[in-house]
Design a protein around this motif. Sequence first.
Motif, PDB file in Angstrom:
ATOM      1  N   MET A 123       1.993   5.794 -21.575  1.00  0.00           N
ATOM      2  CA  MET A 123       3.140   4.985 -21.987  1.00  0.00           C
ATOM      3  C   MET A 123       3.964   4.530 -20.786  1.00  0.00           C
ATOM      4  SD  MET A 123       2.805   4.504 -25.113  1.00  0.00           S
ATOM      5  CE  MET A 123       4.354   3.607 -25.278  1.00  0.00           C
ATOM      6  N   GLY A 124       4.105   5.396 -19.793  1.00  0.00           N
ATOM      7  CA  GLY A 124       4.848   5.013 -18.596  1.00  0.00           C
ATOM      8  C   GLY A 124       4.202   3.848 -17.870  1.00  0.00           C
ATOM      9  N   MET A 125       2.868   3.901 -17.752  1.00  0.00           N
ATOM     10  CA  MET A 125       2.145   2.808 -17.107  1.00  0.00           C
ATOM     11  C   MET A 125       2.337   1.505 -17.875  1.00  0.00           C
ATOM     12  SD  MET A 125       0.486   3.117 -14.233  1.00  0.00           S
ATOM     13  CE  MET A 125      -0.713   1.790 -14.429  1.00  0.00           C
ATOM     14  N   LEU A 126       2.247   1.568 -19.185  1.00  0.00           N
ATOM     15  CA  LEU A 126       2.377   0.354 -20.006  1.00  0.00           C
ATOM     16  C   LEU A 126       3.795  -0.222 -19.927  1.00  0.00           C
ATOM     17  CD1 LEU A 126       0.359   1.424 -23.181  1.00  0.00           C
ATOM     18  CD2 LEU A 126      -0.330  -0.248 -21.449  1.00  0.00           C
ATOM     19  N   LEU A 127       4.791   0.641 -20.117  1.00  0.00           N
ATOM     20  CA  LEU A 127       6.170   0.160 -20.178  1.00  0.00           C
ATOM     21  C   LEU A 127       6.663  -0.332 -18.822  1.00  0.00           C
ATOM     22  CD1 LEU A 127       7.716   2.937 -22.469  1.00  0.00           C
ATOM     23  CD2 LEU A 127       7.046   0.622 -23.130  1.00  0.00           C
ATOM     24  N   HIS A 128       6.343   0.410 -17.779  1.00  0.00           N
ATOM     25  CA  HIS A 128       6.844   0.013 -16.470  1.00  0.00           C
ATOM     26  C   HIS A 128       6.037  -1.140 -15.864  1.00  0.00           C
ATOM     27  CE1 HIS A 128       9.751   3.378 -14.986  1.00  0.00           C
ATOM     28  NE2 HIS A 128      10.248   2.623 -15.948  1.00  0.00           N
ATOM     29  N   SER A 129       4.747  -1.166 -16.090  1.00  0.00           N
ATOM     30  CA  SER A 129       3.960  -2.304 -15.596  1.00  0.00           C
ATOM     31  C   SER A 129       4.420  -3.593 -16.256  1.00  0.00           C
ATOM     32  CB  SER A 129       2.472  -2.073 -15.865  1.00  0.00           C
ATOM     33  OG  SER A 129       1.994  -0.960 -15.138  1.00  0.00           O
ATOM     34  N   PHE A 130       4.801  -3.512 -17.527  1.00  0.00           N
ATOM     35  CA  PHE A 130       5.328  -4.665 -18.251  1.00  0.00           C
ATOM     36  C   PHE A 130       6.543  -5.251 -17.538  1.00  0.00           C
ATOM     37  CE2 PHE A 130       8.478  -6.054 -21.516  1.00  0.00           C
ATOM     38  CZ  PHE A 130       7.843  -7.226 -21.909  1.00  0.00           C
ATOM     39  N   LEU A 131       7.304  -4.393 -16.856  1.00  0.00           N
ATOM     40  CA  LEU A 131       8.507  -4.827 -16.152  1.00  0.00           C
ATOM     41  C   LEU A 131       8.302  -4.861 -14.637  1.00  0.00           C
ATOM     42  CD1 LEU A 131      11.087  -2.855 -18.299  1.00  0.00           C
ATOM     43  CD2 LEU A 131      10.718  -5.325 -18.300  1.00  0.00           C
ATOM     44  N   LEU A 132       7.034  -4.907 -14.207  1.00  0.00           N
ATOM     45  CA  LEU A 132       6.664  -5.035 -12.791  1.00  0.00           C
ATOM     46  C   LEU A 132       7.141  -3.861 -11.941  1.00  0.00           C
ATOM     47  CD1 LEU A 132       7.303  -8.854 -12.235  1.00  0.00           C
ATOM     48  CD2 LEU A 132       5.190  -7.718 -12.937  1.00  0.00           C
ATOM     49  N   VAL A 133       7.149  -2.689 -12.538  1.00  0.00           N
ATOM     50  CA  VAL A 133       7.495  -1.457 -11.826  1.00  0.00           C
ATOM     51  C   VAL A 133       6.223  -0.661 -11.564  1.00  0.00           C
ATOM     52  CG1 VAL A 133       8.812   0.696 -11.892  1.00  0.00           C
ATOM     53  CG2 VAL A 133       9.739  -1.368 -12.971  1.00  0.00           C
ATOM     54  N   PRO A 134       5.949  -0.269 -10.321  1.00  0.00           N
ATOM     55  CA  PRO A 134       4.782   0.566 -10.030  1.00  0.00           C
ATOM     56  C   PRO A 134       5.043   1.996 -10.514  1.00  0.00           C
ATOM     57  CG  PRO A 134       6.054   0.221  -8.031  1.00  0.00           C
ATOM     58  CD  PRO A 134       6.711  -0.617  -9.102  1.00  0.00           C
ATOM     59  N   PHE A 135       4.560   2.320 -11.692  1.00  0.00           N
ATOM     60  CA  PHE A 135       4.987   3.520 -12.412  1.00  0.00           C
ATOM     61  C   PHE A 135       4.863   4.803 -11.596  1.00  0.00           C
ATOM     62  CE2 PHE A 135       3.655   7.122 -15.170  1.00  0.00           C
ATOM     63  CZ  PHE A 135       4.900   7.404 -15.712  1.00  0.00           C
ATOM     64  N   HIS A 136       3.649   5.152 -11.168  1.00  0.00           N
ATOM     65  CA  HIS A 136       3.470   6.419 -10.458  1.00  0.00           C
ATOM     66  C   HIS A 136       4.169   6.403  -9.103  1.00  0.00           C
ATOM     67  CE1 HIS A 136       0.824   8.361 -13.300  1.00  0.00           C
ATOM     68  NE2 HIS A 136       0.047   7.298 -13.342  1.00  0.00           N
ATOM     69  N   SER A 137       4.107   5.287  -8.412  1.00  0.00           N
ATOM     70  CA  SER A 137       4.757   5.194  -7.096  1.00  0.00           C
ATOM     71  C   SER A 137       6.237   5.514  -7.215  1.00  0.00           C
ATOM     72  CB  SER A 137       4.579   3.796  -6.511  1.00  0.00           C
ATOM     73  OG  SER A 137       3.234   3.457  -6.402  1.00  0.00           O
ATOM     74  N   TRP A 138       6.880   4.881  -8.195  1.00  0.00           N
ATOM     75  CA  TRP A 138       8.306   5.106  -8.381  1.00  0.00           C
ATOM     76  C   TRP A 138       8.569   6.481  -8.992  1.00  0.00           C
ATOM     77  CZ3 TRP A 138      11.552   5.832 -12.596  1.00  0.00           C
ATOM     78  CH2 TRP A 138      12.923   5.797 -12.292  1.00  0.00           C
ATOM     79  N   ARG A 139       7.704   6.930  -9.892  1.00  0.00           N
ATOM     80  CA  ARG A 139       7.861   8.257 -10.490  1.00  0.00           C
ATOM     81  C   ARG A 139       7.935   9.337  -9.406  1.00  0.00           C
ATOM     82  NH1 ARG A 139       4.243  12.138 -11.063  1.00  0.00           N
ATOM     83  NH2 ARG A 139       2.461  10.779 -10.623  1.00  0.00           N
ATOM     84  N   ILE A 140       7.092   9.218  -8.397  1.00  0.00           N
ATOM     85  CA  ILE A 140       7.022  10.224  -7.337  1.00  0.00           C
ATOM     86  C   ILE A 140       8.309  10.234  -6.501  1.00  0.00           C
ATOM     87  CG2 ILE A 140       5.828  10.836  -5.196  1.00  0.00           C
ATOM     88  CD1 ILE A 140       3.252   9.669  -6.584  1.00  0.00           C
TER      89      ILE A 140
END
Length: 390
Positions: A123-140
Amino acid sequence: MSGKQQKEDVLPLLKGAKIDEALDKGFEIHNFSIKEIRDAIPAHCFERDTLKSMSYVAHDFLLASILFFMATYIDSFQSLTVRMIAWPIYWVCQGIVCTGIWVLGHECGHQGFSAHKYVNYIMGMLLHSFLLVPFHSWRITHSQHHKNTGHMTQDQVFVPYTREQVGLPTKKNDPEGDGPHKIFEESPIWTLLDMCKIFIFGWPVYLLANLSGQPHSESWTSHFNPYCSLYTKKQFWDVIQSILGVATMISILYYASTVFGSLAVIKFYVVPYFFVNFWLVLITYLQHSDPMLPHYREGVWNFQRGAALTVDRSYGILDYFHHNISDTHVAHHFFSTMPHYHAAEATKHIKKVLGKHYYFDPTPIHKALWRSWRTCRFVENEGDVVFYKN
């Protein structure tokens, strides 16, 4: 507690830390343990319900879809005036709703969306990619921010500039002392222009070039560079996966522009995207930049002290659409895996434990922003407790 009493009671526990600024300002350094705070919160507040979290995703995308559908009729109006009013209304409203989607993706990164790690990551990948956010990169990197909130050399976002970094002489040799300093004087118009630059472009520049983060000696510190010092070798593929997620969304937008035209993509997606950027930067900045709160260095900092260096603020009805990320942010910093729908209840109990060490600022947002922007300029090079100065 008086300055003298604090020096007698607290300083020995801090093993000779330099807390002169705290003593001068009458700022008390608390000694609560994380266990004391956690024990005050009902156990059910820590329970994560995947289905309930998914209902918030459905809620936000339903609102975004309704706004999108209504916007498809805007250009059918013959009146230019109506169109010029309707488009900004759509942009503002869609930006608010999509900020809520961003918050849910952020919750996935904290493992607060679901008790199942794979659900959080999908879900994080889907929601954040939708908003052009690199999910894991930013999560870390965001995890490092939470682990080191308020730490002068370890925090990851809105790290204060030191006296030396802004080009001022040492405090001993500074004729203007603690300020205000003439080098920071600027017209209100220039201040507003500076704000616009940061609020529109600050978020993507932070992702691309680590703006406002800890300084690094390498040539390109970025959430899109798996080789930079933000990441370990084990995290390489997480960063690559994040880049692919953003690249996929960009490809979808490019395809949409070939079908519907670039102007349509700009009007329906790009402009609301920049409004999301505005809310992210504004909310985060005001949570962690306030003249009444210090930053700590190694001699004083611990997790719970850093977490308490967070300001809760209310944005009125927007708290609903933003899933209370602003008015329950103290609770979020103490317990980031707690779902947002329990944070308001948890905040009530945290307030009882922290007492005067819980910070809620009722100042209207525009006034709080102006105050922080004009006064939060730099901190001293030395000292284990340092306050913003101008």
